[in-house]
Design a protein around this motif. Structure first.
Motif, mmCIF file in Angstrom:
data_model
loop_
_atom_site.group_PDB
_atom_site.id
_atom_site.type_symbol
_atom_site.label_atom_id
_atom_site.label_comp_id
_atom_site.label_asym_id
_atom_site.label_seq_id
_atom_site.Cartn_x
_atom_site.Cartn_y
_atom_site.Cartn_z
ATOM 1 N N ALA A 110 1.014 -1.236 -0.202
ATOM 2 C CA ALA A 110 -0.162 0.021 0.030
ATOM 3 C C ALA A 110 0.811 1.162 -0.126
ATOM 4 O O ALA A 110 0.553 2.393 -0.780
ATOM 5 C CB ALA A 110 -0.920 -0.027 1.121
ATOM 6 N N ALA B 150 1.248 4.308 -3.082
ATOM 7 C CA ALA B 150 0.816 5.520 -2.604
ATOM 8 C C ALA B 150 2.028 6.260 -2.986
ATOM 9 O O ALA B 150 1.935 7.154 -3.776
ATOM 10 C CB ALA B 150 0.569 5.728 -1.171
ATOM 11 N N ARG B 151 3.254 5.878 -2.802
ATOM 12 C CA ARG B 151 4.438 6.611 -3.367
ATOM 13 C C ARG B 151 4.496 6.988 -4.704
ATOM 14 O O ARG B 151 4.946 7.897 -5.304
ATOM 15 C CB ARG B 151 5.649 5.956 -2.697
ATOM 16 C CG ARG B 151 6.024 5.983 -1.321
ATOM 17 C CD ARG B 151 7.486 5.470 -1.213
ATOM 18 N NE ARG B 151 7.992 5.535 0.128
ATOM 19 C CZ ARG B 151 9.144 5.182 0.825
ATOM 20 N NH1 ARG B 151 9.976 4.484 -0.136
ATOM 21 N NH2 ARG B 151 9.545 5.250 1.781
ATOM 22 N N ASP C 127 2.069 9.047 -6.196
ATOM 23 C CA ASP C 127 2.339 10.760 -5.815
ATOM 24 C C ASP C 127 3.201 11.099 -6.734
ATOM 25 O O ASP C 127 3.402 12.251 -7.031
ATOM 26 C CB ASP C 127 2.820 10.776 -4.396
ATOM 27 C CG ASP C 127 1.712 10.552 -3.149
ATOM 28 O OD1 ASP C 127 0.660 10.716 -3.787
ATOM 29 O OD2 ASP C 127 2.130 10.401 -2.068
ATOM 30 N N ARG D 116 1.064 11.798 -9.979
ATOM 31 C CA ARG D 116 -0.418 12.499 -9.814
ATOM 32 C C ARG D 116 -0.499 13.833 -10.594
ATOM 33 O O ARG D 116 -1.490 13.897 -11.106
ATOM 34 C CB ARG D 116 -0.668 12.586 -8.304
ATOM 35 C CG ARG D 116 -1.926 12.960 -8.250
ATOM 36 C CD ARG D 116 -2.310 12.744 -6.542
ATOM 37 N NE ARG D 116 -1.844 11.871 -5.883
ATOM 38 C CZ ARG D 116 -2.174 10.688 -5.617
ATOM 39 N NH1 ARG D 116 -3.375 10.343 -6.345
ATOM 40 N NH2 ARG D 116 -1.585 9.623 -4.854
ATOM 41 N N ASP E 242 -4.437 2.637 -6.535
ATOM 42 C CA ASP E 242 -4.973 2.671 -5.321
ATOM 43 C C ASP E 242 -4.592 2.000 -4.074
ATOM 44 O O ASP E 242 -4.536 0.737 -4.625
ATOM 45 C CB ASP E 242 -6.437 2.402 -5.671
ATOM 46 C CG ASP E 242 -7.424 2.248 -4.524
ATOM 47 O OD1 ASP E 242 -6.936 2.732 -3.382
ATOM 48 O OD2 ASP E 242 -8.387 1.718 -4.627
ATOM 49 N N PRO E 243 -4.062 2.678 -2.970
ATOM 50 C CA PRO E 243 -3.363 1.683 -2.355
ATOM 51 C C PRO E 243 -4.223 0.685 -1.584
ATOM 52 O O PRO E 243 -3.631 -0.356 -1.165
ATOM 53 C CB PRO E 243 -2.911 2.795 -1.200
ATOM 54 C CG PRO E 243 -2.737 4.073 -1.738
ATOM 55 C CD PRO E 243 -3.976 3.943 -2.785
ATOM 56 N N SER E 244 -5.627 0.948 -1.610
ATOM 57 C CA SER E 244 -6.220 0.038 -0.963
ATOM 58 C C SER E 244 -6.344 -1.325 -1.585
ATOM 59 O O SER E 244 -7.104 -2.439 -0.866
ATOM 60 C CB SER E 244 -7.803 0.485 -0.610
ATOM 61 O OG SER E 244 -8.422 0.577 -2.110
#
Length: 263
Positions: free
Chosen positions: A86, A90-91, A94, A97, A179-181
């Motif tokens: 996750a 996310a990293r 980012d 993005r 999507d980290p989820s």
């Protein structure tokens, strides 16, 4: 400890979208860290020749995701591997993005295998259709699989548009994208260190020796890796690809990556 890593592009005219790395402690595999290490293998998802919402290539994405996975899994041993994944997603998100539409269904993405071992435990994570093999001291081989893609109706995979409806969606299959989820969807587990003699992570371009061509069992596959090495397994795949009819789905020649470790 023995580590054997090999990767080969499916075609010379396009870049290899797989990514793999091994990290061992500064003191070596048998140092003060108790023989710890990490293996990461990614298979970048080749998009159709159309809009993806991203200005970056798949190799750009897999290199950044893989680098984050190696760093986080080694520097944060207290984090479960799903949290490591996750954080790495996310990293990576980012990092692009501001320039890309990360909500696009075809934003760069990859399958994931991560294995992390220490003095007492061997942890694993598998997301999508790459394969992890775990061998016991008695020679028994267990394949850790995320079979959700195999459960999608074959007719739904006959076009890119139809496949998109199942990509990272309930009732479909999941990959590491933006999507980290999605990390919570991964197949994870942990084994006592002394119950794992060796392991192998394979992208689907290498695992097809077993699951597409039926040239042997998973135990046979691990035996080839031990006796002949990772290069030899990929060579066997290429021989089968040349001598067999084109697969019902997918590419005749795919990027193939193998990471084999004897612990």
């Amino acid at each position: 400890m023995r580590i054997d890593l090999s990767t080969a592009a499916g075609a010379p005219e396009r870049p290899n979208e797989d990514w793999a790395s091994v990290a061992l402690p500064a003191g070596g595999a048998g140092g003060a860290a108790g023989g710890s290490g990490v293996v990461v293998v990614l298979d970048g998802v080749t998009p159709p020749p159309s809009e993806t919402g991203c200005v970056h290539s798949v190799p750009w994405f897999t290199a950044r995701l893989g680098g984050s996975l190696i760093e986080l899994s080694g520097s944060r041993p207290e984090l479960p591997l799903c949290d490591v994944l996750a954080g790495a997603i996310a990293r990576t998100a980012d990092a692009h993005r501001a320039t890309c539409d990360l909500s696009h269904v075809r934003t760069p993405q990859a399958t994931v295998v991560v294995v992390r071992w220490g003095a007492d435990r061997v942890e694993h994570l598998v997301l999508s259709d790459s394969v992890l093999l775990l061998e016991s001291p008695a020679g028994e081989v267990r394949a850790v699989l995320d079979d959700r893609l195999d459960r999608v109706p074959r007719e739904a995979l006959r076009s890119h548009v139809a496949t998109d409806a199942y990509r990272n969606a309930e009732g479909g299959f999941f990959t590491a994208a933006a999507d980290p989820s999605v990390a919570a969807r991964a197949v994870t587990g942990s084994s006592p260190r002394d119950s794992v003699r060796s392991l192998a992570a394979l992208t689907d371009g290498a695992s097809r020796w077993v699951d597409l061509f039926g040239a042997g069992s998973w135990a046979d596959c691990l035996s080839v890796l031990r006796k002949e090495g990772a290069d030899a397994l990929i060579a066997r795949v290429r021989e089968r690809e040349l001598s067999s009819a084109a697969p019902a789905r997918g590419k005749r020649h795919d990027d193939a990556t193998v990471a084999f470790a004897e612990l």
